[in-house]
Design an enzyme around this catalytic site. Structure first.
Site, PDB file in Angstrom:
ATOM      1  N   VAL A 218      -2.428  -5.865  -4.356  1.00  0.00           N
ATOM      2  CA  VAL A 218      -2.077  -4.761  -3.130  1.00  0.00           C
ATOM      3  C   VAL A 218      -2.278  -3.163  -3.642  1.00  0.00           C
ATOM      4  O   VAL A 218      -2.266  -2.296  -2.554  1.00  0.00           O
ATOM      5  CB  VAL A 218      -0.700  -5.449  -2.522  1.00  0.00           C
ATOM      6  CG1 VAL A 218       0.234  -4.897  -3.533  1.00  0.00           C
ATOM      7  CG2 VAL A 218      -0.703  -4.639  -1.152  1.00  0.00           C
ATOM      8  N   LYS A 219      -1.914  -3.035  -4.769  1.00  0.00           N
ATOM      9  CA  LYS A 219      -1.931  -1.629  -5.168  1.00  0.00           C
ATOM     10  C   LYS A 219      -3.092  -0.614  -4.985  1.00  0.00           C
ATOM     11  O   LYS A 219      -3.244   0.550  -4.809  1.00  0.00           O
ATOM     12  CB  LYS A 219      -1.810  -1.560  -6.669  1.00  0.00           C
ATOM     13  CG  LYS A 219       0.082  -1.746  -6.963  1.00  0.00           C
ATOM     14  CD  LYS A 219       0.849  -1.184  -6.426  1.00  0.00           C
ATOM     15  CE  LYS A 219       2.396  -1.391  -7.191  1.00  0.00           C
ATOM     16  NZ  LYS A 219       3.334  -0.637  -6.762  1.00  0.00           N
ATOM     17  N   LEU A 220      -4.400  -1.416  -4.634  1.00  0.00           N
ATOM     18  CA  LEU A 220      -5.427  -0.592  -4.239  1.00  0.00           C
ATOM     19  C   LEU A 220      -5.387   0.177  -3.071  1.00  0.00           C
ATOM     20  O   LEU A 220      -6.030   1.285  -3.114  1.00  0.00           O
ATOM     21  CB  LEU A 220      -6.710  -1.597  -4.156  1.00  0.00           C
ATOM     22  CG  LEU A 220      -8.012  -0.821  -3.737  1.00  0.00           C
ATOM     23  CD1 LEU A 220      -8.587  -0.137  -5.007  1.00  0.00           C
ATOM     24  CD2 LEU A 220      -9.052  -1.807  -3.596  1.00  0.00           C
TER      25      LEU A 220
END
Length: 339
Positions: free
Chosen positions: A40-42
């Site tokens: 999800v950090k993208l």
């Protein structure tokens, strides 16, 4: 047919796993690991770099520097290499070897902090290293995910609306609390657009994020030793703390159902199951949890028996607790879940 020119353009937004067959509780898991950064950090990485470039604080030829326990570092490595930027990731000894190798393969410089700050832990030591690097290199730009509004804005614009669209009757959302970017973005969106949703933050035992006493933590992703500046408690309705032993048991319980998911996901699922047992044992609600990443980067830690025995003790390899339900004994209930 999707056609992309940069890796951050591809992101699976609408994949949910119904965990009732595995968990025995009504919980849908939003899987965020299906993009080229694997987490999800993208979304936060792209948003923070975009904002820095728009504002002019990040210019061609400059170097991005950031502190990360793994997933954001991988995401920033991907964004940086796709834009021709240099990236220095300051991490610590808990970052998995797989994440370090991946960042290096993407062209990032990885610096590993091994000595904890006496009061602010390994995260405090990482932040001190970042400050030293920026002082020594005027062309370094620190994104500062812990205070950068782009960290939560990314999820206010994407993750929160995606969940609201998929589950208009949502009752409760469970979000792991690391830097709290995902938590704050989703909570802010739902508070404005669906204020009846209960927001439950799931944190690691030993984290200071919500005022608990500091403790040793070995699994990266959830929990901090320095409270993130972007956290606003007023958007959080409840907090559940999960031990790392329960994180391991939850991950392995999910694996028995065929789902190889990351350590942060195990923490969130463990906390969600316990909260549901305590607050809605009848199962009459719609609940969603966010799974930040997949499990391949944890094969040498969470899923490795030797690592678990060494760092968490043999008891963490006990029977997976996912299938355990409270056992009624007359007028009282004893829960098999423990911190």
């Amino acid at each position: 047919m999707p056609v992309i020119t940069t890796p951050q353009e591809f992101d699976v937004e609408d994949l949910y796993v119904d965990l009732r067959p595995v968990l025995g509780r009504p919980l849908y898991l939003k899987c965020e690991g299906f993009n080229f950064a694997g987490s999800v950090k993208l979304r936060a990485a792209s948003e923070m770099v975009d904002a820095a470039e728009r504002s002019g604080t990040l210019r061609p030829g400059m170097t991005i520097v950031e502190s990360s326990s793994g997933n954001l570092g991988v995401a920033l490595s991907l964004v940086a290499v796709s834009r021709g930027l240099r990236f220095v990731c300051v991490t610590d000894s808990r970052c998995t070897a797989a994440s370090r190798r991946l960042m290096s393969s993407l062209g990032a410089e990885v610096q590993v902090v091994t000595e904890a700050h006496p009061d602010r832990g390994l995260l405090g030591a990482r932040l001190d290293r970042v400050a030293d690097l920026c002082a020594a290199h005027p062309d370094y730009h620190w994104l500062n995910q812990y205070a950068n509004p782009g960290n939560w804005t990314a999820h206010y614009r994407t993750t929160g609306p995606q969940i609201a669209k998929a589950f208009p009757d949502l009752d409760v959302l469970f979000v792991g609390a690391g830097t709290t970017g995902t938590l704050m973005g989703c909570a802010r969106f739902l508070r404005e657009n669906n204020p009846g949703v209960t927001i439950v933050a799931v944190d690691a035992a030993g984290s200071v994020t919500f005022g608990g006493p500091p403790g040793t933590r070995m699994i990266p992703g959830v929990g901090t030793s320095v409270r993130p500046a972007i956290l606003d408690d007023s958007y959080v309705d409840d907090v559940v703390l999960v031990s790392e032993a329960d994180t391991v048991r939850a991950c392995r319980g999910l694996l028995r159902g065929g789902f190889l998911l990351g350590g942060s996901t195990g923490t969130v699922v463990s906390g969600a199951a316990r909260w549901l047992d305590e607050h809605r044992p009848d199962g009459g609600l719609t609940a969603v949890a966010i799974a930040p990443d997949l499990g391949e980067r944890y094969l040498e830690t969470v899923y490795h028996d030797g690592w678990v025995r060494e760092h968490l003790g043999a008891e963490a390899l006990g029977a997976e607790a996912l299938g355990a339900r409270p056992v009624p004994l007359g007028p009282t209930t004893i829960s098999t879940w423990s911190l």
